[in-house]
Each structure stands twice: as structure tokens, then as C-alpha cells.
Design an enzyme around this catalytic site. Structure first.
Site, PDB file in Angstrom:
ATOM      1  N   ASN A  15      39.750  41.182  43.583  1.00 31.29           N
ATOM      2  CA  ASN A  15      38.339  41.453  43.860  1.00 31.29           C
ATOM      3  C   ASN A  15      38.135  41.379  45.368  1.00 31.29           C
ATOM      4  O   ASN A  15      38.060  40.291  45.939  1.00 31.29           O
ATOM      5  CB  ASN A  15      37.469  40.399  43.141  1.00 31.29           C
ATOM      6  CG  ASN A  15      35.997  40.547  43.473  1.00 31.29           C
ATOM      7  OD1 ASN A  15      35.572  41.568  44.022  1.00 31.29           O
ATOM      8  ND2 ASN A  15      35.202  39.529  43.154  1.00 31.29           N
ATOM      9  N   LYS A  17      35.579  42.136  46.986  1.00 29.99           N
ATOM     10  CA  LYS A  17      34.174  41.869  47.320  1.00 29.99           C
ATOM     11  C   LYS A  17      33.704  42.871  48.394  1.00 29.99           C
ATOM     12  O   LYS A  17      34.171  44.005  48.412  1.00 29.99           O
ATOM     13  CB  LYS A  17      33.991  40.423  47.763  1.00 29.99           C
ATOM     14  CG  LYS A  17      34.617  39.424  46.780  1.00 29.99           C
ATOM     15  CD  LYS A  17      34.178  38.026  47.023  1.00 29.99           C
ATOM     16  CE  LYS A  17      34.969  37.088  46.132  1.00 29.99           C
ATOM     17  NZ  LYS A  17      34.428  35.740  46.113  1.00 29.99           N
ATOM     18  N   HIS A 102      29.745  38.478  37.691  1.00 33.56           N
ATOM     19  CA  HIS A 102      30.334  37.575  38.686  1.00 33.56           C
ATOM     20  C   HIS A 102      29.267  36.571  39.128  1.00 33.56           C
ATOM     21  O   HIS A 102      28.099  36.916  39.268  1.00 33.56           O
ATOM     22  CB  HIS A 102      30.850  38.392  39.873  1.00 33.56           C
ATOM     23  CG  HIS A 102      31.705  37.585  40.794  1.00 33.56           C
ATOM     24  ND1 HIS A 102      31.180  36.674  41.692  1.00 33.56           N
ATOM     25  CD2 HIS A 102      33.051  37.522  40.939  1.00 33.56           C
ATOM     26  CE1 HIS A 102      32.177  36.099  42.357  1.00 33.56           C
ATOM     27  NE2 HIS A 102      33.321  36.591  41.915  1.00 33.56           N
ATOM     28  N   GLU A 104      28.548  35.380  41.906  1.00 35.65           N
ATOM     29  CA  GLU A 104      27.804  35.746  43.124  1.00 35.65           C
ATOM     30  C   GLU A 104      26.643  36.678  42.776  1.00 35.65           C
ATOM     31  O   GLU A 104      25.576  36.604  43.374  1.00 35.65           O
ATOM     32  CB  GLU A 104      28.766  36.396  44.141  1.00 35.65           C
ATOM     33  CG  GLU A 104      29.686  35.341  44.754  1.00 35.65           C
ATOM     34  CD  GLU A 104      30.963  35.896  45.368  1.00 35.65           C
ATOM     35  OE1 GLU A 104      31.120  37.124  45.462  1.00 35.65           O
ATOM     36  OE2 GLU A 104      31.823  35.066  45.728  1.00 35.65           O
ATOM     37  N   GLU A 172      35.616  31.452  35.738  1.00 38.72           N
ATOM     38  CA  GLU A 172      35.564  31.202  37.178  1.00 38.72           C
ATOM     39  C   GLU A 172      34.565  30.083  37.456  1.00 38.72           C
ATOM     40  O   GLU A 172      33.346  30.337  37.572  1.00 38.72           O
ATOM     41  CB  GLU A 172      35.101  32.454  37.920  1.00 38.72           C
ATOM     42  CG  GLU A 172      36.002  33.648  37.754  1.00 38.72           C
ATOM     43  CD  GLU A 172      35.909  34.569  38.966  1.00 38.72           C
ATOM     44  OE1 GLU A 172      36.924  34.739  39.629  1.00 38.72           O
ATOM     45  OE2 GLU A 172      34.815  35.075  39.250  1.00 38.72           O
ATOM     46  N   GLY A 178      36.183  30.467  46.352  1.00 36.39           N
ATOM     47  CA  GLY A 178      36.188  30.460  47.810  1.00 36.39           C
ATOM     48  C   GLY A 178      36.206  29.077  48.434  1.00 36.39           C
ATOM     49  O   GLY A 178      36.021  28.950  49.648  1.00 36.39           O
ATOM     50  N   SER A 217      39.840  30.337  43.905  1.00 36.01           N
ATOM     51  CA  SER A 217      40.808  29.795  44.871  1.00 36.01           C
ATOM     52  C   SER A 217      42.257  29.919  44.415  1.00 36.01           C
ATOM     53  O   SER A 217      43.073  29.030  44.668  1.00 36.01           O
ATOM     54  CB  SER A 217      40.451  28.340  45.214  1.00 36.01           C
ATOM     55  OG  SER A 217      39.214  28.291  45.896  1.00 36.01           O
ATOM     56  N   GLY A 238      39.977  36.529  44.632  1.00 41.32           N
ATOM     57  CA  GLY A 238      39.104  37.026  45.690  1.00 41.32           C
ATOM     58  C   GLY A 238      39.816  36.984  47.035  1.00 41.32           C
ATOM     59  O   GLY A 238      40.554  37.895  47.396  1.00 41.32           O
ATOM     60  N   GLY A 239      39.626  35.902  47.781  1.00 43.31           N
ATOM     61  CA  GLY A 239      40.113  35.802  49.158  1.00 43.31           C
ATOM     62  C   GLY A 239      41.572  36.178  49.328  1.00 43.31           C
ATOM     63  O   GLY A 239      41.913  36.948  50.239  1.00 43.31           O
TER      64      GLY A 239
END
Ligand code: PEP
Length: 255
Positions: A15, A17, A102, A104, A172, A178, A217, A238-239
Site C-alpha cells: 500500500n 498510500k 483502511h 486512515e 491492522e 506506521g 509496521s 505500508g511504509g
């Protein structure tokens, strides 16, 4: 004796983002395609870039084992929804998957479980596999309500036509996204078991084939342990997916 259910094929989802302009997005996608052509991974790989990059990445991933996904879709197929993207548009751009619900988006766009269920239904109508995200906040975990929250989100975020073939669920925990913090293997196992139970309560026992992913993470360093935890059928990253090398190491951690 109960018949054994077939093994679930892991799903590894990147992802990105709201990260990636044309130049760096294409470079990252090309590097990942190169890894995938020359290395091994035991699962299905999906990249969810910003919508602006979908058509360009479709060309990069053509003929590779990497599928494309959207990061969100609207509940409607078309219409007066400025700034939104429909599931049909994602399919038209080459997507086979879409992330919905998600945390967010639940937080910054006020998306309810019912709204997420509507998005999942729209995804299915367009022929996409919906990756439905659920997960508790830090306050809910501290109050001992994590499993209850997860179970309720699963029950209420899925539309009537959901099947293990057109839906995967990503657990999640909001506090892990994150943050560099992850739940321990026992907590991940318990949460994934609750996701499967929630599905079975909703759909009367068809949960054995459902893929339940972990997200929050995940890195190249911890992916092996997370993917080895019982009930984990893949990861949503993600990251760490913003590095082709790191995401490919995560893909390779899938045994
Ligand atoms: C996510 O946003 O879905 C996610 C899991 O992010 P990160 O890997 O950066 O925690």
C-alpha cells in the site's frame, strides 16, 4: 473425519498510500518487477499505488506475476462524486484488487462499517477482490475490547455477496500502523482467529478458505515471524513497501 481444507495461498499487498510521482513510482515498480522476474515468492503479490499511477504501472507489470490494486473505491459505480474513484474505473485501469475500510480512511473520512460494506459490494460488482481492513485502536486494546471491536467490524463491514474468493480481510491494529510497534504473535493469532470467527458468524461456516492478512509496521526484519504466526495468510505493507528491495524481502519471507 472432517475433510482437510486446502492451504490458503498467501497474499502480499503493498500500500503505497499517497506516495509516488510518475518518475519514482515507475522506478520502484520496475525494480519490483525485476525482482519478481528473477526471484521466488510463495504468494500472490499486489501493488496498490496512488490512482494517478495505475495506468502507467499496468504497463510495467504486464506479463509479470504482480497484480494491481486500488487504495479505495466509492460505493457508486459512477456519478456526482467529485474526487472519488469507482471500482469499475479501477478495474478499467487494470486492477484486480481494492483496499477498503483502511483505518486512515475510517478516521479521516468518517467511514462507517456499513459504508465499508457498500464499498466491498461495489468492488465485487466490478469483479474486484476487496481487501477489507479492520483493527482496534490503542484505547480499545487498553480497555480489553480489541477482540470485540474486531469481531463487530468484520460482521458489519462485509456485504451479503462476500466469499473467500472475492474478499480478503486485513487485521491492522490502528496503533501499529506506521508506529514501528507490532502485536506479539499470540495477539496476532487471537485477532486472526476472531476475524475468522466473525466471518463464520456472518456467513455460517465458510471461513476456512478466507485469507486473513496482518498489517501494521511489517518490515523485512519482522515479516518472517509474522508470516509464520498461525492463521496469518499474508501481509499488508505500508511504509516498507516504498522500497522495492524491502518489499521484495518481505515477499521472499513468505514460505
Ligand atoms: C498500512 O497503512 O496499511 C500499513 C500497514 O502501514 P505500515 O506498514 O507503514 O504500518
Amino acid at each position: 473425519m472432517q475433510p482437510e481444507s486446502p492451504p490458503r495461498r498467501p497474499l502480499l499487498v503493498a500500500n503505497w498510500k499517497m506516495n509516488g510521482l510518475h518518475g519514482d513510482g515507475l522506478a520502484r515498480a520496475s525494480a519490483l518487477a525485476h525482482h519478481a522476474a528473477s526471484g521466488d515468492c510463495a504468494g500472490d503479490i499486489v501493488v496498490c499505488p496512488p490512482a494517478t499511477l495505475l495506468f502507467a504501472l499496468r504497463a510495467v507489470f504486464a506479463g509479470t506475476r504482480i497484480a494491481l490494486g486500488g487504495q479505495d473505491c466509492h460505493v457508486s459505480a459512477e456519478g456526482a462524486h467529485t474526487g472519488d474513484v469507482s471500482a469499475a474505473m479501477l478495474a478499467d485501469a487494470g486492477c484486480a484488487y481494492v483496499i477498503v475500510g483502511h483505518s486512515e480512511r475510517r478516521a479521516s473520512h468518517g467511514e462507517s462499517n456499513a459504508w465499508v460494506a457498500g464499498k466491498s459490494a461495489a468492488a465485487h460488482a466490478a469483479g474486484l477482490t476487496a481487501i477489507v481492513c479492520v483493527g482496534e485502536s490503542a484505547a480499545e486494546r487498553d480497555a480489553g475490547r480489541a477482540l470485540a471491536v474486531i469481531g463487530r467490524q468484520v460482521e458489519d463491514s462485509l456485504p451479503a455477496g462476500a466469499t473467500p474468493g472475492n474478499t480478503a480481510i486485513a487485521y491492522e491494529p490502528v496503533w501499529a500502523i506506521g508506529s514501528g510497534r507490532t502485536p506479539g504473535p499470540a495477539d496476532i493469532e487471537a485477532a486472526h482467529a476472531e476475524v475468522r470467527s466473525g466471518w463464520e458468524r456472518q456467513f455460517s461456516g465458510s471461513g476456512a478458505a478466507l485469507r486473513v492478512l496482518y498489517g501494521g509496521s511489517v518490515t523485512a526484519r519482522n515479516a518472517g515471524d509474522i508470516l509464520d504466526a498461525p492463521g496469518v495468510d499474508g501481509v499488508l505493507v505500508g511504509g516498507a513497501s516504498l522500497s522495492a528491495d524491502a518489499f521484495w524481502q518481505i515477499c521472499q519471507a513468505c514460505r
